[in-house]
Design a protein around this motif. Structure first.
Motif, PDB file in Angstrom:
ATOM      1  N   VAL A  63       1.323  -0.848   0.151  1.00 52.13           N
ATOM      2  CA  VAL A  63      -0.154  -0.448   0.204  1.00 52.13           C
ATOM      3  C   VAL A  63       1.276   1.585   0.087  1.00 52.13           C
ATOM      4  CG1 VAL A  63      -2.034  -1.003   0.925  1.00 52.13           C
ATOM      5  CG2 VAL A  63      -0.271   0.248   2.538  1.00 52.13           C
ATOM      6  N   PHE A  64       2.302   1.491  -0.131  1.00 53.76           N
ATOM      7  CA  PHE A  64       3.223   2.156   0.434  1.00 53.76           C
ATOM      8  C   PHE A  64       3.949   3.015  -1.247  1.00 53.76           C
ATOM      9  CE2 PHE A  64       1.859   1.374   4.884  1.00 53.76           C
ATOM     10  CZ  PHE A  64       1.209   2.723   5.341  1.00 53.76           C
ATOM     11  N   ASP A  65       3.864   3.570  -1.491  1.00 49.95           N
ATOM     12  CA  ASP A  65       4.955   3.913  -2.065  1.00 49.95           C
ATOM     13  C   ASP A  65       6.140   4.519  -2.045  1.00 49.95           C
ATOM     14  OD1 ASP A  65       3.007   5.613  -4.860  1.00 49.95           O
ATOM     15  OD2 ASP A  65       2.316   6.678  -2.948  1.00 49.95           O
ATOM     16  N   ALA A  66       6.491   4.802  -0.640  1.00 48.26           N
ATOM     17  CA  ALA A  66       7.339   3.956  -0.282  1.00 48.26           C
ATOM     18  C   ALA A  66       8.123   3.613   0.926  1.00 48.26           C
ATOM     19  CB  ALA A  66       8.672   5.638  -0.529  1.00 48.26           C
ATOM     20  N   VAL A  67       9.019   2.992   1.772  1.00 50.36           N
ATOM     21  CA  VAL A  67       9.091   2.502   2.909  1.00 50.36           C
ATOM     22  C   VAL A  67      10.451   2.748   2.982  1.00 50.36           C
ATOM     23  CG1 VAL A  67       8.869   0.428   4.584  1.00 50.36           C
ATOM     24  CG2 VAL A  67       7.046   0.549   2.900  1.00 50.36           C
ATOM     25  N   VAL A  68      10.130   3.156   4.231  1.00 48.81           N
ATOM     26  CA  VAL A  68      11.545   4.279   4.936  1.00 48.81           C
ATOM     27  C   VAL A  68      12.244   3.672   6.150  1.00 48.81           C
ATOM     28  CG1 VAL A  68      13.057   6.104   5.801  1.00 48.81           C
ATOM     29  CG2 VAL A  68      11.637   6.173   3.344  1.00 48.81           C
TER      30      VAL A  68
ATOM     31  N   ASP B 195      16.532 -10.698  13.337  1.00 52.32           N
ATOM     32  CA  ASP B 195      16.341 -11.104  12.430  1.00 52.32           C
ATOM     33  C   ASP B 195      15.679 -10.054  11.625  1.00 52.32           C
ATOM     34  OD1 ASP B 195      15.632 -13.039  10.318  1.00 52.32           O
ATOM     35  OD2 ASP B 195      13.964 -13.618  11.222  1.00 52.32           O
ATOM     36  N   MET B 196      16.943  -9.608  10.815  1.00 52.99           N
ATOM     37  CA  MET B 196      17.455  -8.469   9.950  1.00 52.99           C
ATOM     38  C   MET B 196      16.531  -8.954   8.450  1.00 52.99           C
ATOM     39  SD  MET B 196      20.710  -6.479  10.306  1.00 52.99           S
ATOM     40  CE  MET B 196      21.970  -7.364  10.299  1.00 52.99           C
ATOM     41  N   PRO B 197      16.696 -10.207   7.888  1.00 51.22           N
ATOM     42  CA  PRO B 197      16.020 -10.474   6.664  1.00 51.22           C
ATOM     43  C   PRO B 197      14.681 -10.488   6.558  1.00 51.22           C
ATOM     44  CG  PRO B 197      18.161 -11.246   7.039  1.00 51.22           C
ATOM     45  CD  PRO B 197      17.680 -11.348   8.665  1.00 51.22           C
ATOM     46  N   GLY B 198      14.203 -10.843   8.315  1.00 51.38           N
ATOM     47  CA  GLY B 198      12.999 -11.705   8.568  1.00 51.38           C
ATOM     48  C   GLY B 198      11.939  -9.638   8.569  1.00 51.38           C
ATOM     49  N   ALA B 199      12.836  -8.916   9.320  1.00 51.30           N
ATOM     50  CA  ALA B 199      13.066  -6.766   9.258  1.00 51.30           C
ATOM     51  C   ALA B 199      11.950  -6.702   8.104  1.00 51.30           C
ATOM     52  CB  ALA B 199      13.091  -6.221  10.382  1.00 51.30           C
ATOM     53  N   VAL B 200      13.391  -6.904   7.213  1.00 50.05           N
ATOM     54  CA  VAL B 200      12.995  -6.429   6.459  1.00 50.05           C
ATOM     55  C   VAL B 200      11.488  -7.148   5.265  1.00 50.05           C
ATOM     56  CG1 VAL B 200      14.293  -6.647   3.895  1.00 50.05           C
ATOM     57  CG2 VAL B 200      15.420  -5.331   5.627  1.00 50.05           C
ATOM     58  N   LYS B 201      11.647  -8.274   5.492  1.00 50.50           N
ATOM     59  CA  LYS B 201      10.627  -8.364   4.199  1.00 50.50           C
ATOM     60  C   LYS B 201       8.824  -8.079   4.612  1.00 50.50           C
ATOM     61  CE  LYS B 201      12.734 -13.363   3.782  1.00 50.50           C
ATOM     62  NZ  LYS B 201      12.801 -15.156   4.258  1.00 50.50           N
ATOM     63  N   GLU B 202       9.526  -7.525   6.556  1.00 46.34           N
ATOM     64  CA  GLU B 202       8.064  -7.069   6.260  1.00 46.34           C
ATOM     65  C   GLU B 202       7.660  -5.336   6.054  1.00 46.34           C
ATOM     66  OE1 GLU B 202       5.487  -8.091   9.094  1.00 46.34           O
ATOM     67  OE2 GLU B 202       6.155 -10.254   8.416  1.00 46.34           O
ATOM     68  N   LEU B 203       8.993  -4.856   5.947  1.00 43.72           N
ATOM     69  CA  LEU B 203       8.627  -3.537   5.554  1.00 43.72           C
ATOM     70  C   LEU B 203       8.779  -3.661   3.913  1.00 43.72           C
ATOM     71  CD1 LEU B 203      12.149  -1.936   7.005  1.00 43.72           C
ATOM     72  CD2 LEU B 203       9.760  -2.099   8.020  1.00 43.72           C
ATOM     73  N   TRP B 204       9.247  -5.112   3.474  1.00 45.73           N
ATOM     74  CA  TRP B 204       9.097  -4.637   2.163  1.00 45.73           C
ATOM     75  C   TRP B 204       7.896  -4.770   1.804  1.00 45.73           C
ATOM     76  CZ3 TRP B 204      11.774  -3.255  -2.510  1.00 45.73           C
ATOM     77  CH2 TRP B 204      11.685  -4.329  -3.652  1.00 45.73           C
ATOM     78  N   HIS B 205       6.998  -6.106   2.308  1.00 45.89           N
ATOM     79  CA  HIS B 205       5.531  -7.194   1.538  1.00 45.89           C
ATOM     80  C   HIS B 205       4.331  -5.332   2.197  1.00 45.89           C
ATOM     81  CE1 HIS B 205       2.696  -9.534   2.296  1.00 45.89           C
ATOM     82  NE2 HIS B 205       2.150  -9.111   3.576  1.00 45.89           N
ATOM     83  N   ARG B 206       5.561  -4.568   2.443  1.00 45.72           N
ATOM     84  CA  ARG B 206       4.364  -2.709   2.629  1.00 45.72           C
ATOM     85  C   ARG B 206       4.744  -2.057   1.469  1.00 45.72           C
ATOM     86  NH1 ARG B 206       4.001  -5.924   7.058  1.00 45.72           N
ATOM     87  NH2 ARG B 206       2.142  -5.920   7.711  1.00 45.72           N
ATOM     88  N   VAL B 207       5.351  -2.773   0.496  1.00 46.17           N
ATOM     89  CA  VAL B 207       5.940  -2.363  -0.642  1.00 46.17           C
ATOM     90  C   VAL B 207       4.916  -2.128  -1.674  1.00 46.17           C
ATOM     91  CG1 VAL B 207       7.397  -1.299  -2.564  1.00 46.17           C
ATOM     92  CG2 VAL B 207       8.345  -1.349   0.395  1.00 46.17           C
ATOM     93  N   ARG B 208       3.558  -0.763  -2.683  1.00 43.92           N
ATOM     94  CA  ARG B 208       3.606  -1.342  -3.739  1.00 43.92           C
ATOM     95  C   ARG B 208       4.336  -1.508  -4.522  1.00 43.92           C
ATOM     96  NH1 ARG B 208       3.905   2.031  -7.598  1.00 43.92           N
ATOM     97  NH2 ARG B 208       4.339   4.337  -7.282  1.00 43.92           N
ATOM     98  N   PRO B 209       3.602  -2.172  -5.882  1.00 44.77           N
ATOM     99  CA  PRO B 209       4.460  -2.816  -7.219  1.00 44.77           C
ATOM    100  C   PRO B 209       5.551  -1.331  -7.591  1.00 44.77           C
ATOM    101  CG  PRO B 209       2.390  -3.572  -7.296  1.00 44.77           C
ATOM    102  CD  PRO B 209       2.207  -2.910  -6.107  1.00 44.77           C
ATOM    103  N   GLY B 210       5.998  -1.508  -8.562  1.00 47.45           N
ATOM    104  CA  GLY B 210       6.494   0.235  -8.715  1.00 47.45           C
ATOM    105  C   GLY B 210       7.464   1.035  -7.357  1.00 47.45           C
ATOM    106  N   GLY B 211       7.083   0.403  -6.386  1.00 46.10           N
ATOM    107  CA  GLY B 211       7.458   1.249  -4.784  1.00 46.10           C
ATOM    108  C   GLY B 211       9.049   1.419  -4.946  1.00 46.10           C
TER     109      GLY B 211
END
Length: 273
Positions: free
Chosen positions: A114-119, A129-145
């Motif tokens: 749903v987000f154009d950018a996650v920061v 668990d950094m990769p696990g956290a990054v997956k959580e953030l990436w999951h919220r990025v829209r296609p093209g975001g």
């Protein structure tokens, strides 16, 4: 206590305590690198941004300016005291499109894509668990975001950092840290490897050498108190605290140190459309 819960509790306590000096003029690096992270995203009006580990708004507020009154920025942090600072600054600047809420990156209550950018600026390394956290953030990025991570590079705050930890080791060896959590991703190769572990490939990883000025010995002590070091300092008894403070002030004074290393690494990944 579970490792993750313990890490969250430590980070929240340290940064809630540090809030009293977080925005002190001696600590301009938060705003400097937060703004530089947002500049790399080329945000446009009406876009939506999620800023995790937002602190007092160093990246969320520039993002709010970039997306304009019709955009939306949500800042999330564990430290309620920092969120209060961010809310106050947003009000002062008329940035009603920026909102701030307590939360953490491993239990985000936002829908997927749903987000154009996650920061996340200077925050991803607090999670075991950094990769696990990054997956959580990436999951919220829209296609093209885009996902933007900023972390510390090598030699963080040296040479003063080593002096601080040596002064802690002498007084309270049980709370001495042999490494910083960001050491796990303090070069482009290790950061890229961590992102690959999360299923993300990007060529946009930039290492930037820099420094942060130390105008006076008191400046260095203010930086220690207005950052994550506060969690360690607040565990000292009064006599140990006085000796640690004196050791750090004397080092800055006697070495005539005018700056410390502030090297950073910026990573930006774009989700395929």
């Amino acid at each position: 206590m579970h490792d993750l819960e313990a890490a969250k509790a430590r980070a929240a306590a340290a940064y809630n305590a540090a809030a009293d000096l977080f925005d002190h003029p001696a600590n301009t690096f938060w705003d400097r690198f937060g703004r530089a992270t947002i500049d790399r995203l080329s945000l446009r009006p009406r876009q939506t941004v999620l800023d995790v580990c937002c602190g007092s708004g160093a990246s969320a507020l520039p993002a709010a300016v970039a997306v304009g009154a019709e955009g939306r920025v949500i800042g999330v942090d564990l430290a309620e005291n920092l969120l209060e600072l961010a809310r106050a600054k947003a009000r002062q600047r008329g940035l009603s499109q920026a909102e701030f809420q307590a939360g953490d990156m491993m239990s985000l209550e936002f829908p997927a894509a749903v987000f154009d950018a996650v920061v996340c600026v200077f925050g991803i390394f607090f999670v075991p668990d950094m990769p696990g956290a990054v997956k959580e953030l990436w999951h919220r990025v829209r296609p093209g975001g885009k996902l933007a991570l900023t972390t510390w590079g090598p030699n963080f705050f040296e040479p003063a950092n080593s002096v601080f930890w040596e002064s802690i080791r002498r007084e309270a060896p049980e709370i001495h840290k042999s490494f910083n959590p960001w050491d796990r991703i303090s070069d482009p190769a290790s950061l890229a490897a961590m992102l690959r572990d999360a299923g993300i490939e990007t060529d946009h990883i930039v290492e930037e050498a820099g420094s942060h000025p130390i105008v006076s010995p008191e400046d260095w002590w203010t930086t220690l108190l207005g950052s994550g070091y506060r969690g360690t300092i607040d565990q000292l008894d009064a006599e140990s605290l006085a000796r640690v403070r004196e050791a750090n002030l004397c080092f800055i004074d006697e070495s005539h140190l005018s700056g410390i290393e502030a090297n950073v690494i910026y990573a930006v990944a774009t989700k395929s459309a």
